[in-house]
Design a protein around this motif. Sequence first.
Motif, PDB file in Angstrom:
ATOM      1  N   TYR A 106       0.870  -1.179  -0.018  1.00  0.00           N
ATOM      2  CA  TYR A 106       0.078   0.000  -0.029  1.00  0.00           C
ATOM      3  C   TYR A 106       0.899   1.297   0.097  1.00  0.00           C
ATOM      4  CZ  TYR A 106      -4.126  -2.385   1.149  1.00  0.00           C
ATOM      5  OH  TYR A 106      -5.435  -3.374   0.903  1.00  0.00           O
ATOM      6  N   ASN A 107       0.018   2.260  -0.399  1.00  0.00           N
ATOM      7  CA  ASN A 107       0.905   3.603  -0.426  1.00  0.00           C
ATOM      8  C   ASN A 107       0.169   4.541   0.422  1.00  0.00           C
ATOM      9  OD1 ASN A 107       2.086   6.084  -1.324  1.00  0.00           O
ATOM     10  ND2 ASN A 107       0.284   6.549  -2.276  1.00  0.00           N
ATOM     11  N   LEU A 108       1.173   5.400   1.021  1.00  0.00           N
ATOM     12  CA  LEU A 108       0.786   6.215   2.288  1.00  0.00           C
ATOM     13  C   LEU A 108       0.266   7.600   1.539  1.00  0.00           C
ATOM     14  CD1 LEU A 108       0.910   7.540   5.153  1.00  0.00           C
ATOM     15  CD2 LEU A 108       3.346   8.142   4.539  1.00  0.00           C
ATOM     16  N   LEU A 109      -1.105   7.863   1.510  1.00  0.00           N
ATOM     17  CA  LEU A 109      -1.582   8.822   0.667  1.00  0.00           C
ATOM     18  C   LEU A 109      -1.055  10.029   1.280  1.00  0.00           C
ATOM     19  CD1 LEU A 109      -5.372   7.481   0.587  1.00  0.00           C
ATOM     20  CD2 LEU A 109      -3.270   7.316  -0.918  1.00  0.00           C
ATOM     21  N   ARG A 110      -0.785  11.030   0.767  1.00  0.00           N
ATOM     22  CA  ARG A 110      -0.446  12.427   0.680  1.00  0.00           C
ATOM     23  C   ARG A 110      -1.567  13.166   1.621  1.00  0.00           C
ATOM     24  NH1 ARG A 110      -0.007  13.990  -4.061  1.00  0.00           N
ATOM     25  NH2 ARG A 110      -1.189  15.890  -4.453  1.00  0.00           N
ATOM     26  N   ASN A 111      -1.384  13.031   2.882  1.00  0.00           N
ATOM     27  CA  ASN A 111      -2.474  13.710   3.656  1.00  0.00           C
ATOM     28  C   ASN A 111      -1.925  15.185   4.235  1.00  0.00           C
ATOM     29  OD1 ASN A 111      -1.146  13.542   6.616  1.00  0.00           O
ATOM     30  ND2 ASN A 111      -1.202  11.251   5.611  1.00  0.00           N
ATOM     31  N   GLY A 112      -2.623  16.060   4.654  1.00  0.00           N
ATOM     32  CA  GLY A 112      -2.441  17.439   5.309  1.00  0.00           C
ATOM     33  C   GLY A 112      -1.905  17.580   6.564  1.00  0.00           C
ATOM     34  N   SER A 113      -1.362  16.435   7.106  1.00  0.00           N
ATOM     35  CA  SER A 113      -0.672  16.807   8.713  1.00  0.00           C
ATOM     36  C   SER A 113       0.460  16.026   8.628  1.00  0.00           C
ATOM     37  CB  SER A 113      -1.671  16.072   9.816  1.00  0.00           C
ATOM     38  OG  SER A 113      -1.362  16.452  11.058  1.00  0.00           O
ATOM     39  N   PHE A 114       1.169  16.216   7.658  1.00  0.00           N
ATOM     40  CA  PHE A 114       2.695  15.885   7.573  1.00  0.00           C
ATOM     41  C   PHE A 114       3.709  16.849   7.679  1.00  0.00           C
ATOM     42  CE2 PHE A 114       4.733  11.887   6.939  1.00  0.00           C
ATOM     43  CZ  PHE A 114       5.844  12.130   6.018  1.00  0.00           C
ATOM     44  N   MET A 115       4.512  16.625   8.612  1.00  0.00           N
ATOM     45  CA  MET A 115       5.601  17.584   8.937  1.00  0.00           C
ATOM     46  C   MET A 115       6.754  17.609   8.255  1.00  0.00           C
ATOM     47  SD  MET A 115       3.598  18.665  11.223  1.00  0.00           S
ATOM     48  CE  MET A 115       4.765  20.149  11.799  1.00  0.00           C
ATOM     49  N   TYR A 116       7.246  18.733   7.019  1.00  0.00           N
ATOM     50  CA  TYR A 116       8.174  18.349   6.267  1.00  0.00           C
ATOM     51  C   TYR A 116       9.445  18.975   6.848  1.00  0.00           C
ATOM     52  CZ  TYR A 116       4.528  17.578   2.451  1.00  0.00           C
ATOM     53  OH  TYR A 116       3.436  17.068   1.932  1.00  0.00           O
ATOM     54  N   TRP A 117       9.149  20.293   7.401  1.00  0.00           N
ATOM     55  CA  TRP A 117      10.468  21.060   7.506  1.00  0.00           C
ATOM     56  C   TRP A 117      11.138  20.750   9.023  1.00  0.00           C
ATOM     57  CZ3 TRP A 117       9.366  22.110   3.045  1.00  0.00           C
ATOM     58  CH2 TRP A 117       8.170  22.703   2.712  1.00  0.00           C
ATOM     59  N   ASP A 118      10.602  20.302   9.931  1.00  0.00           N
ATOM     60  CA  ASP A 118      11.083  19.824  10.964  1.00  0.00           C
ATOM     61  C   ASP A 118      11.245  18.307  11.496  1.00  0.00           C
ATOM     62  OD1 ASP A 118      11.475  22.622  11.604  1.00  0.00           O
ATOM     63  OD2 ASP A 118       9.566  22.701  12.359  1.00  0.00           O
ATOM     64  N   ALA A 119      11.197  17.634  10.507  1.00  0.00           N
ATOM     65  CA  ALA A 119      11.163  16.074  10.693  1.00  0.00           C
ATOM     66  C   ALA A 119      12.332  15.538  11.195  1.00  0.00           C
ATOM     67  CB  ALA A 119      10.717  15.412   9.514  1.00  0.00           C
ATOM     68  N   PRO A 120      12.508  14.959  12.295  1.00  0.00           N
ATOM     69  CA  PRO A 120      13.974  14.370  12.846  1.00  0.00           C
ATOM     70  C   PRO A 120      14.431  12.909  12.027  1.00  0.00           C
ATOM     71  CG  PRO A 120      12.034  13.592  14.173  1.00  0.00           C
ATOM     72  CD  PRO A 120      11.305  14.181  13.125  1.00  0.00           C
ATOM     73  N   GLY A 121      15.557  12.700  12.289  1.00  0.00           N
ATOM     74  CA  GLY A 121      16.118  11.596  11.942  1.00  0.00           C
ATOM     75  C   GLY A 121      16.118  11.165  10.357  1.00  0.00           C
ATOM     76  N   LEU A 122      15.475   9.912  10.466  1.00  0.00           N
ATOM     77  CA  LEU A 122      15.664   9.200   9.119  1.00  0.00           C
ATOM     78  C   LEU A 122      14.765  10.012   8.336  1.00  0.00           C
ATOM     79  CD1 LEU A 122      15.604   5.589  10.115  1.00  0.00           C
ATOM     80  CD2 LEU A 122      17.191   6.801   8.906  1.00  0.00           C
ATOM     81  N   LEU A 123      13.611  10.613   8.576  1.00  0.00           N
ATOM     82  CA  LEU A 123      12.435  11.158   7.953  1.00  0.00           C
ATOM     83  C   LEU A 123      13.255  12.538   6.908  1.00  0.00           C
ATOM     84  CD1 LEU A 123       9.725  11.685   6.846  1.00  0.00           C
ATOM     85  CD2 LEU A 123       9.305  13.127   8.780  1.00  0.00           C
ATOM     86  N   HIS A 124      14.137  12.979   7.669  1.00  0.00           N
ATOM     87  CA  HIS A 124      14.611  14.323   6.877  1.00  0.00           C
ATOM     88  C   HIS A 124      15.887  13.801   6.006  1.00  0.00           C
ATOM     89  CE1 HIS A 124      16.418  18.347   6.377  1.00  0.00           C
ATOM     90  NE2 HIS A 124      17.430  17.780   6.599  1.00  0.00           N
ATOM     91  N   ASN A 125      16.865  12.825   6.683  1.00  0.00           N
ATOM     92  CA  ASN A 125      18.077  12.436   6.026  1.00  0.00           C
ATOM     93  C   ASN A 125      17.895  11.370   5.084  1.00  0.00           C
ATOM     94  OD1 ASN A 125      19.618  14.362   7.587  1.00  0.00           O
ATOM     95  ND2 ASN A 125      19.656  12.806   9.137  1.00  0.00           N
ATOM     96  N   VAL A 126      16.959  10.491   5.138  1.00  0.00           N
ATOM     97  CA  VAL A 126      16.842   9.359   4.159  1.00  0.00           C
ATOM     98  C   VAL A 126      15.909   9.509   3.231  1.00  0.00           C
ATOM     99  CG1 VAL A 126      16.440   6.879   4.073  1.00  0.00           C
ATOM    100  CG2 VAL A 126      17.855   7.965   5.818  1.00  0.00           C
ATOM    101  N   LEU A 127      14.719  10.051   3.749  1.00  0.00           N
ATOM    102  CA  LEU A 127      13.617   9.881   2.838  1.00  0.00           C
ATOM    103  C   LEU A 127      13.229  11.493   2.448  1.00  0.00           C
ATOM    104  CD1 LEU A 127      11.029   7.593   4.745  1.00  0.00           C
ATOM    105  CD2 LEU A 127      12.475   7.173   2.915  1.00  0.00           C
ATOM    106  N   LEU A 128      14.364  12.007   1.898  1.00  0.00           N
ATOM    107  CA  LEU A 128      14.213  13.209   0.857  1.00  0.00           C
ATOM    108  C   LEU A 128      13.065  14.495   1.535  1.00  0.00           C
ATOM    109  CD1 LEU A 128      14.244  11.452  -2.516  1.00  0.00           C
ATOM    110  CD2 LEU A 128      16.176  12.131  -0.982  1.00  0.00           C
ATOM    111  N   ASN A 129      13.613  14.613   2.862  1.00  0.00           N
ATOM    112  CA  ASN A 129      12.465  15.642   3.331  1.00  0.00           C
ATOM    113  C   ASN A 129      11.275  15.324   3.135  1.00  0.00           C
ATOM    114  OD1 ASN A 129      14.758  17.305   4.119  1.00  0.00           O
ATOM    115  ND2 ASN A 129      14.747  18.579   2.548  1.00  0.00           N
ATOM    116  N   GLY A 130      10.654  14.093   3.146  1.00  0.00           N
ATOM    117  CA  GLY A 130       9.390  13.717   3.010  1.00  0.00           C
ATOM    118  C   GLY A 130       8.829  13.385   1.678  1.00  0.00           C
ATOM    119  N   PHE A 131       9.686  13.613   0.462  1.00  0.00           N
ATOM    120  CA  PHE A 131       9.097  13.302  -0.680  1.00  0.00           C
ATOM    121  C   PHE A 131       9.711  11.865  -1.000  1.00  0.00           C
ATOM    122  CE2 PHE A 131       9.847  17.935  -0.849  1.00  0.00           C
ATOM    123  CZ  PHE A 131       8.572  18.195  -0.901  1.00  0.00           C
ATOM    124  N   ASN A 132       8.764  11.007  -0.944  1.00  0.00           N
ATOM    125  CA  ASN A 132       9.025   9.611  -1.186  1.00  0.00           C
ATOM    126  C   ASN A 132       8.681   9.062  -2.703  1.00  0.00           C
ATOM    127  OD1 ASN A 132       6.302   9.814  -1.006  1.00  0.00           O
ATOM    128  ND2 ASN A 132       6.381   7.847   0.356  1.00  0.00           N
TER     129      ASN A 132
END
Length: 455
Positions: free
Chosen positions: A298-324
Motif C-alpha cells: 500500500y501507498n501512504l496517501l499524501r495527507n495534510g498533517s505531515f511535518m516536512y520541515w522539522d522532521a527528525p532523523g531518518l525522515l529528513h536525512n533518508v526520505l528526501l525531506n518527506g518526498f518519497n
Amino acid sequence: MKNIYLILLLFTGLLACNDDHDFIKADLPENAFRFKEIPGGAVMYYKLPDDPNIVGIRVRYKDARGEEMLRSGSSNCDSLMLIGFNEEMKDVAAKVSYHFQNNQESQSFDVRFSTADSGPVAFMKSLKCHSNWDGFALQFNNPVGTSGLAHVYYLGKDPKTQLPDTVFIKSFTLSPTEEEETLSFEFKQEIDTTTIIVKVEDFRGYMVKKQAFKGIKKLVKQQLHKEDFSFYCDNALEDEGCEIGVRYLFDGDTKGVKCFENGNYCSFAAGPDAAGEDAHPMYLDLKQNRVLSSIRLYNLLRNGSFMYWDAPGLLHNVLLNGFNENFIPCEVTIYGLPDQGNTPSGYSDIHQLDGWQKLGMFKQERESPLADRWCPNVYSSAFWTARYPTLASLEAASPEYLEIVVPAIGQNEGYRYIKMVINEVFDIASDEGWYQDDNYDNYVQFHELEIYSAK
C-alpha cells in the motif's frame, strides 16, 4: 451490321495486341524465389534479374478471407512479407512479376508458399482458462512474432438494465512470451459460476476466433492475520523519532490515518539496497503450507498533517525531506517454497533456503507519469500540497496498492515461505519540483503489506 462486327473484331485485336505489349519478357535468375513460414503468413526472399530497368517485384494472391492481395518489394531489398492468414496453410498459390521503371510488368510466374498459425490463432490454441480468486485466470504461450488483440468477456448482467448479458472486462495486446504467462481477472459483479468468452482479432482489425469456457467458478480468498506469519527484512529501518518500523506494516492502516493524527510517518522503509540488482530480499514465513492468493503493498496517501520541515532523523536525512516518490516499488517479484520440515530462527536461516519457484510479479515503467502509477498520491516534490487535507477526506479516500496475484492453478498444497524481491523503484515523477534528489542507495518505502490465501 457486317461493318459493326468488323469494327468489334478489329477493336478486340487491338486490345489483344496491347495486352501482349503490356508485359515484358523476363528470365528467372537461379534460385529466384524462396519462402519461409512465419505467424500469419510467409517471408518471400527474392533475387531480381540483372536488369537496371527492373525496380521491384509484385506478388498477387488471395488471403484467408478470399480477398485479393498485392504486395510490392523494392530492388533495394531482398525479402517481402506475405500477410493476411490465420490458421497455417499449405501450398498457397501466388503469381510473381517483376516491376519495370516504365510501370510495366513482366509476365507472371506461378509460385506456392506455406504459412504458420497467426499470433491470434496460436494464442487461442494455447489458451486455458481456470477458476481463480474473485474471478478467473487465463494462461497462454505466444510464439515469436505474435501480434493482435484479445477481448475478454463473461456472462453476467448488464449494469444498466440488470438483464443477462455479455459483460466486457478488458482488452489486451498479444505479444511474444518467453514462457507460459498468466493474467488474472476479477468479476465486478456477484457471480459464483459463469462462462468466460475470449475473442481475438489480427492487426488488420479482423476478428479471427472466439472461444467460450463454461463452468468457471470464483474462488474465495481471505486476509491472513499478522499472527499467521512472520516477516523478515535485514535492512528494515527502525526510527522512533519519525515512527518508521516493521510494526507499522501490519497495523491495518492502509491509507495513513495514523500519519495524519500523529504528524509523523507511522510507516515502513528499508535500505540501503532494498531495491535494484543487489536488493536484499524480504521474506515471509506463513508457518504452514498455504495456497497463496495475492500480496498487496500500500501507498501512504499524501495527507495534510505531515511535518516536512522539522522532521527528525531518518525522515529528513533518508526520505528526501518527506518526498518519497522515487522510493516506491514499481517492479516486484515474489517466489514461493513449500514447507521443508524445519522452522527458521531468523533472516539468515530463511535466506539460505533454495529451490524457490517464481509465483508472480508486478511491473510498471520506472519513468511512468505520476498520474499513471499505482500510487498517484505519493508525497511528490512537484505536488507538495496535501491531496487529503482533512481527516474526513482521508478516511473517505480509496486506498492505493499494487497487487501481485498468484493463480490458484498449479499450487497443489501451496507454499510456506515467500520471498519478495523489489527489482526497481519509480523515478522522480517531474523535474518541476522545488526539491530534487536521487535514490542512489536504493531505499524503499511502502506503507502496509497484506497477504491473502485460500479461505
